[in-house]
Design an enzyme around this catalytic site. Structure first.
Site, PDB file in Angstrom:
ATOM      1  N   CYS A  18     108.940 -11.761  50.629  1.00 37.80           N
ATOM      2  CA  CYS A  18     109.132 -11.075  51.984  1.00 37.80           C
ATOM      3  C   CYS A  18     108.277  -9.467  51.918  1.00 37.80           C
ATOM      4  CB  CYS A  18     110.201 -11.813  53.258  1.00 37.80           C
ATOM      5  SG  CYS A  18     111.746 -10.866  52.560  1.00 37.80           S
ATOM      6  N   ARG A  78     101.683  -9.493  58.865  1.00 35.61           N
ATOM      7  CA  ARG A  78     101.421  -8.525  58.076  1.00 35.61           C
ATOM      8  C   ARG A  78     101.311  -9.494  57.514  1.00 35.61           C
ATOM      9  NH1 ARG A  78     107.836  -6.834  56.929  1.00 35.61           N
ATOM     10  NH2 ARG A  78     107.194  -5.887  55.519  1.00 35.61           N
TER      11      ARG A  78
END
Length: 280
Positions: free
Chosen positions: A236, A177
């Site tokens: 995050c 990611r």
């Protein structure tokens, strides 16, 4: 209070009126697990359940998991019998995946006496320690909010980091990611320019997962290029696992760590911010 406590330390203290235990288990929808049902079936004796996405979140906010206002947090904690003078022990069923967020939320509300249970529920059960399906009742407590606003960062704060360089950004998402090759639920993929990649699960090892030793944690952050003598902002997907990186940095003695609550859920859906891909 210690940041990390052992099951052997907690078990003889379960009946201590000065201690409150919180089951903070929480899962993404893709995990196909029901944290409340798992809690109802089995949990540590005396543990109350808190859901970070409903009990401790501003559910009217546009971004998921947005932390509630400190006064609302104080009411939620007090209703569960958690007071200003309690030592709170938080655990989950994934070694700290969501417990870190509840640890951070308590600190944001001004509660300093909070620890994580190393190894969480999995280690507790593996060691043959007692569990129950009985839900405890604690009288409502007095929880005084003393907001630590410096622990919470906004998109504007992160843009200021990029402009002025006053802090480092640490990303707790997976490497894929971070690079922009993994699945996302946002318009854009990648990472905040200049940020360092320390996936939250790099803080853990073993089965059930426990926190790595301090030398191992230090080596992991230093390898990623994180300087432990400079302020850090963790990020995050939606502010959950960023808290586990913040916790690990606290274990290493870092005292200037804050969390970008909007995280990639906000940044990745914005068209007015810079985005990088690939390795840092």
């Amino acid at each position: 209070m210690p940041l990390l406590v052992e099951p052997a330390w907690l078990e003889p203290r379960l009946a201590d009126p000065g201690i409150r235990v919180v089951d903070a288990s929480w899962y993404l929808a893709a995990m196909n697990r029901d944290a409340r049902a798992e809690y109802a079936a089995s949990h540590l004796p005396g543990a109350v359940f808190l859901d970070l996405s409903s009990d401790l979140a501003d559910t009217r906010a546009p971004l998921r998991n947005t932390v509630a206002a400190p006064e609302a947090l104080a009411r939620a904690f007090a209703a569960r019998g958690i007071g200003t003078d309690h030592h709170v022990i938080v655990y989950d069923r994934l070694g700290g995946y969501s417990a870190g967020r509840v640890w951070w939320t308590l600190r944001y509300a001004g509660h300093g006496n909070v620890s994580l249970l190393d190894g969480g529920f999995g280690r507790w059960v593996a060691e043959g320690r007692p569990v129950t399906s009985a839900e405890p009742w604690h009288a409502p407590a007095r929880f005084v909010a003393r907001p630590r606003l410096e622990l919470l960062r906004t998109k504007a704060d992160v843009l200021r980091v990029l402009r002025d360089g006053w802090a480092q950004i640490v990303d707790a998402r997976s490497t894929a990611r971070f690079r922009g090759t993994g699945d996302e639920h946002t318009k854009h993929k990648g990472h905040i320019p200049g940020s360092r990649s320390v996936p939250y699960d790099q803080n853990l090892a073993g089965d059930p997962p426990r926190f790595k030793s301090l030398p191992e944690l230090r080596a992991s952050y230093e390898k990623a290029g994180v300087r432990l003598d400079r302020p850090v902002v963790t990020t995050c997907g939606s502010g959950v696992t960023a808290a586990l990186d913040a916790f690990a940095l606290a274990l290493l003695g870092h005292t200037e760590v804050s969390l970008y609550d909007g995280s990639w859920a906000e940044w990745g859906d914005s068209d007015d911010v810079p985005i990088a891909t690939g390795d840092p």
